[in-house]
Design a protein around this motif. Structure first.
Motif, short mmCIF file in Angstrom:
data_model
loop_
_atom_site.label_atom_id
_atom_site.label_comp_id
_atom_site.label_asym_id
_atom_site.label_seq_id
_atom_site.Cartn_x
_atom_site.Cartn_y
_atom_site.Cartn_z
N GLY A 6 0.84 -1.22 0.00
CA GLY A 6 0.00 0.00 0.00
C GLY A 6 0.86 1.25 0.00
N ALA A 7 2.04 1.14 -0.61
CA ALA A 7 3.08 2.17 -0.45
C ALA A 7 2.71 3.51 -1.08
CB ALA A 7 4.41 1.67 -1.03
N ALA A 8 1.82 3.49 -2.08
CA ALA A 8 1.51 4.76 -2.76
C ALA A 8 0.43 5.56 -2.04
CB ALA A 8 1.07 4.47 -4.20
N PHE A 29 5.51 -1.81 -2.72
CA PHE A 29 4.54 -2.59 -3.49
C PHE A 29 3.42 -1.64 -3.89
CE2 PHE A 29 0.89 -5.70 -3.68
CZ PHE A 29 1.34 -6.38 -4.80
N VAL A 30 3.26 -1.43 -5.21
CA VAL A 30 2.32 -0.43 -5.72
C VAL A 30 1.50 -1.04 -6.86
CG1 VAL A 30 3.71 1.59 -5.08
CG2 VAL A 30 4.08 0.49 -7.29
N ARG A 31 0.46 -0.31 -7.25
CA ARG A 31 -0.46 -0.85 -8.25
C ARG A 31 -0.12 -0.46 -9.67
NH1 ARG A 31 -6.78 -1.36 -7.10
NH2 ARG A 31 -6.87 0.89 -6.79
N THR A 32 0.56 0.67 -9.88
CA THR A 32 0.81 1.14 -11.25
C THR A 32 2.27 1.59 -11.42
OG1 THR A 32 0.35 3.47 -10.76
CG2 THR A 32 -1.55 2.12 -11.36
N ALA A 33 2.68 1.64 -12.68
CA ALA A 33 4.05 2.08 -13.00
C ALA A 33 4.26 3.54 -12.57
CB ALA A 33 4.30 1.92 -14.50
N GLU A 34 3.20 4.33 -12.70
CA GLU A 34 3.29 5.73 -12.30
C GLU A 34 3.57 5.85 -10.79
OE1 GLU A 34 -0.28 7.80 -13.29
OE2 GLU A 34 0.59 9.76 -12.87
N ALA A 47 10.78 -0.86 -6.56
CA ALA A 47 9.32 -0.85 -6.56
C ALA A 47 8.84 -2.09 -7.31
CB ALA A 47 8.79 0.41 -7.22
N VAL A 48 7.84 -2.75 -6.76
CA VAL A 48 7.22 -3.89 -7.43
C VAL A 48 5.79 -3.51 -7.75
CG1 VAL A 48 6.43 -6.27 -7.12
CG2 VAL A 48 8.68 -5.58 -6.27
N VAL A 49 5.43 -3.63 -9.03
CA VAL A 49 4.06 -3.31 -9.44
C VAL A 49 3.24 -4.59 -9.42
CG1 VAL A 49 2.62 -2.41 -11.31
CG2 VAL A 49 4.87 -1.40 -10.89
N ALA A 55 -1.72 -13.89 -6.26
CA ALA A 55 -0.77 -14.56 -5.36
C ALA A 55 0.67 -14.44 -5.88
CB ALA A 55 -1.16 -16.03 -5.19
N ASP A 56 0.86 -14.57 -7.19
CA ASP A 56 2.21 -14.50 -7.76
C ASP A 56 2.84 -13.13 -7.51
OD1 ASP A 56 2.02 -17.04 -8.61
OD2 ASP A 56 1.76 -16.58 -10.75
N ASP A 57 2.01 -12.08 -7.61
CA ASP A 57 2.53 -10.72 -7.35
C ASP A 57 3.02 -10.62 -5.91
OD1 ASP A 57 1.77 -10.03 -9.90
OD2 ASP A 57 0.05 -8.79 -9.30
N LEU A 58 2.26 -11.23 -5.00
CA LEU A 58 2.62 -11.13 -3.58
C LEU A 58 3.92 -11.89 -3.30
CD1 LEU A 58 -0.89 -11.47 -1.86
CD2 LEU A 58 0.40 -9.41 -2.45
N VAL A 59 4.08 -13.05 -3.90
CA VAL A 59 5.31 -13.82 -3.69
C VAL A 59 6.49 -13.07 -4.29
CG1 VAL A 59 6.53 -15.97 -4.24
CG2 VAL A 59 4.11 -16.04 -3.60
#
Ligand SMILES: NC(=O)c1ccc[n+]([C@@H]2O[C@H](COP(=O)([O-])OP(=O)(O)OC[C@H]3O[C@@H](n4cnc5c(N)ncnc54)[C@H](OP(=O)(O)O)[C@@H]3O)[C@@H](O)[C@H]2O)c1
Length: 282
Positions: A6-8, A29-34, A47-49, A55-59
């Motif tokens: 929830g970093a953004a 950990f953010v939702r968009t490239a911006e 930063a990880v989008v 689940a794969d995004d979280l791992v």
């Protein structure tokens, strides 16, 4: 490496800034490239989008992190499931420590977002990782949403009675305390209430705004049905509207504040007062 989810968001950016100032390596950990660009500019090392729903995004976000600071999006209907999924990913990735951004008095079942948080806290006790629980009061920063009406009309509108007593906390104080809790493993396995030192009625909040602005500011109570209709028109989803209505009703009936003792101890000074907050943010 410290993963901040929830970093953004409002909390996330404050926490990332504070950790970076202390020299910590942060992965956002953010939702968009911006949002990734914004967080890297704030000083995040990586930063990880991705999304909490995958689940794969979280791992991917957890892999290589030693500590997670988990901030669930505000008023998310799936907060418990998100907490469960992130804990599973943390276990798979071998993360050692999990610090959870909960809320003051999560035990209150009448407020659905609090109740979901207390159930996530329960999962932490059983997950086999070192854990820390952070329980902030309502942020002073929330009143900034009312700022345009305060400045243009001299009216502070709230959807609960003017005598409702709230103890707010400065998000900057929360971020400073969180930074200690994240960087000092000796503080693991605690649940830390983070509350400011004043408990103010909404009339008193308006009076402090008035003193700061140098013009009259009055508290005006908005009927909750009227508030809900306007929120729905703005596109607020049903879970959020219903949950906020329950929160407003709870605030009016019982007030909402905690002890400033833990925050004072973590900061090594008195928490920021509302007057000091206005002087800084206004
Ligand atoms: N406000 C208070 O007074 C207060 C007090 C105590 C505790 N808290 C707690 O603090 C937490 C954070 O609140 P906040 O207001 O800082 O949150 P926020 O501003 O709503 O930030 C949440 C972030 O999460 C992102 N997000 C939303 N859905 C996502 C998804 N499915 N996958 C990945 N990311 C997603 C959002 O991205 P987008 O911007 O793209 O939507 C946003 O950047 C909440 O759990 C709240 O209950 C708040």
């Amino acid at each position: 490496m410290i993963l901040v989810t929830g970093a953004a968001g409002k909390t996330g950016q404050a926490v990332v800034r504070s950790l970076v100032v202390q020299g910590a390596a942060v992965r956002a950990f953010v939702r968009t490239a911006e949002q990734a660009t914004t967080l890297l500019a704030l000083g995040a090392a990586e930063a990880v989008v991705g999304t909490f729903a995958t689940a794969d995004d979280l791992v991917r976000a957890c892999t290589g992190a030693a500590t997670i600071y988990h901030i669930c999006p505000n008023m998310h209907p799936d907060e418990l499931q998100i907490g469960r999924n992130l804990l599973t990913a943390a276990q798979q990735a071998g993360v050692a420590r999990f610090v959870y951004h909960s809320v003051l008095h999560p035990q209150v079942e009448a407020m659905a977002h609090h109740w979901q948080k207390v159930r996530v806290e329960e999962l932490l006790f059983q997950a086999g990782l070192a854990y820390t629980i952070v329980q902030p009061a309502a942020y002073m920063q929330n009143v900034l949403a009312a700022w345009p009406a305060v400045m243009s009309e001299g009216i502070y509108r709230v959807p609960y009675a003017a005598h409702t007593r709230l103890g707010m906390v400065d998000l900057a104080d929360v971020a400073a305390a969180v930074t200690r809790l994240v960087l000092e493993p000796a503080l693991d396995f605690g649940a830390y209430e983070l509350a400011g030192s004043e408990v103010l009625t909404q009339d008193e909040v308006a009076a402090q705004m008035s003193a700061w602005a140098g013009r009259p500011v009055h508290c005006e109570v908005v009927e909750r049905a009227e508030w809900a209709a306007a929120a729905r028109l703005r596109g607020m989803n049903d879970y959020t509207v219903t949950t906020l209505l329950a929160m407003f009703e709870y605030y009016e009936q019982h007030g909402f504040w905690g002890s400033p003792f833990v925050l004072t101890h973590l900061l090594g000074r008195e928490p920021t007062t509302f007057g000091e907050f206005l002087a800084r943010e206004g």
